[in-house]
Design an enzyme around this catalytic site. Sequence first.
Site, PDB file in Angstrom:
ATOM      1  N   GLY A 243       0.816  -1.211   0.000  1.00 19.29           N
ATOM      2  CA  GLY A 243       0.000   0.000   0.000  1.00 19.29           C
ATOM      3  C   GLY A 243       0.849   1.261   0.000  1.00 19.29           C
TER       4      GLY A 243
ATOM      5  N   HIS B 203       4.342   1.981  -8.202  1.00 21.34           N
ATOM      6  CA  HIS B 203       3.403   0.851  -8.141  1.00 21.34           C
ATOM      7  C   HIS B 203       2.489   0.843  -9.373  1.00 21.34           C
ATOM      8  CE1 HIS B 203       4.095   1.355  -3.650  1.00 21.34           C
ATOM      9  NE2 HIS B 203       4.341   0.077  -3.825  1.00 21.34           N
TER      10      HIS B 203
ATOM     11  N   ASP C 240      13.762  -2.558  -5.421  1.00 18.47           N
ATOM     12  CA  ASP C 240      14.076  -3.577  -4.406  1.00 18.47           C
ATOM     13  C   ASP C 240      14.774  -4.736  -5.117  1.00 18.47           C
ATOM     14  OD1 ASP C 240      12.705  -2.471  -1.957  1.00 18.47           O
ATOM     15  OD2 ASP C 240      11.062  -2.448  -3.386  1.00 18.47           O
TER      16      ASP C 240
HETATM   17  O1  PAF Z   1       7.918  -4.772  -1.840  1.00 22.73           O
HETATM   18  C1  PAF Z   1       6.950  -4.857  -1.047  1.00 22.73           C
HETATM   19  O2  PAF Z   1       6.079  -3.979  -1.000  1.00 22.73           O
HETATM   20  C2  PAF Z   1       6.870  -6.048  -0.117  1.00 22.73           C
HETATM   21  O3  PAF Z   1       8.117  -6.462   0.292  1.00 22.73           O
HETATM   22  C3  PAF Z   1       6.061  -7.213  -0.693  1.00 22.73           C
HETATM   23  C4  PAF Z   1       6.705  -7.782  -1.955  1.00 22.73           C
HETATM   24  C5  PAF Z   1       4.652  -6.755  -1.023  1.00 22.73           C
HETATM   25  C6  PAF Z   1       5.973  -8.351   0.336  1.00 22.73           C
HETATM   26  O4  PAF Z   1       5.354  -7.929   1.504  1.00 22.73           O
END
Ligand code: PAF
Length: 284
Positions: A31, A37, A152
């Site tokens: 979120g 995103h 990430d």
């Molecule tokens: O990157 C993220 O937001 C989190 O590490 C994930 C992949 C949703 C796992 O909780």
Amino acid sequence: MITVETVASLRDQIARFRQEGKRIAFVPTMGNLHNGHVRLMQEARRHAPVVVASIYVNPLQFGKGEDFDSYPRTPSHDKVALLSAGVDVLFKPPESEIYPRGKTAQTFVEVPALSDDLCGAFRPGHFRGVTTVVNRLFNLVTPDVAVFGKKDYQQWQLVRLMTADLGLPVEIIGVDTVREPDGLAMSSRNDYLSPTERKVAARLYEALGTLRDRHRDKGMMLETVEENAIMELRADGFRPDYVSVRRQQDLQKPGPDDRNLVALVAAWLGLTRLIDNIEFEINI
Ligand code: PAF
């Protein structure tokens, strides 16, 4: 967009799509969605007619003293982002649906090759929490494709390894980092930065670019460019955890013949821990 909160209703929904013969792409998130995103969800759409996103702030991946309680939860804002990205199903479970026997009793999944290195060395248990929840989410959503951000980078590589090791039938896609105009990688944690810190934060990506140029174009030794970046970040007010150049394919230390490299950094600015990376190739 359909929002489901339980495993049972998620499974009903997935079964309906499967009966219609539809492929499913999945974007797991915690979120506080930003344009990075949205880009992942747009990429997901390129791979399947159905896009499922999840929002779950996973307690297993936060260490003691980390920001689990204060992690921004922004449901109304997230709904707008999900709708704009054309997401079909939002899975937004409570903890009891993800860890029905309690999070300490949960079976876990760990990728030993990479879990304790780089960020894992500074956040013990973090990646075990990530791979555990991602594996569970994969088993619930049963996607054909899952999309992760390369900001990430270590998480993306860990999920790729986990998927291969466990033989999961999910294709893992990595998407390039989306940046603010000054180069700062978009991240939910950027919201923690004070206005003064925000101005300095873009220096992190600049430092990676400088490191790359010094090694790739000027032939400086890796150890030297890593140390220089650490010193220069300190001078700018950061407290670096590490700056490290690795091989892109497996994040191991590069040998003299490795050409496809990635420089990774994690550094604190005030109370905010920022991560970033830059991929580059060494030409022969
Ligand atoms: O990157 C993220 O937001 C989190 O590490 C994930 C992949 C949703 C796992 O909780």
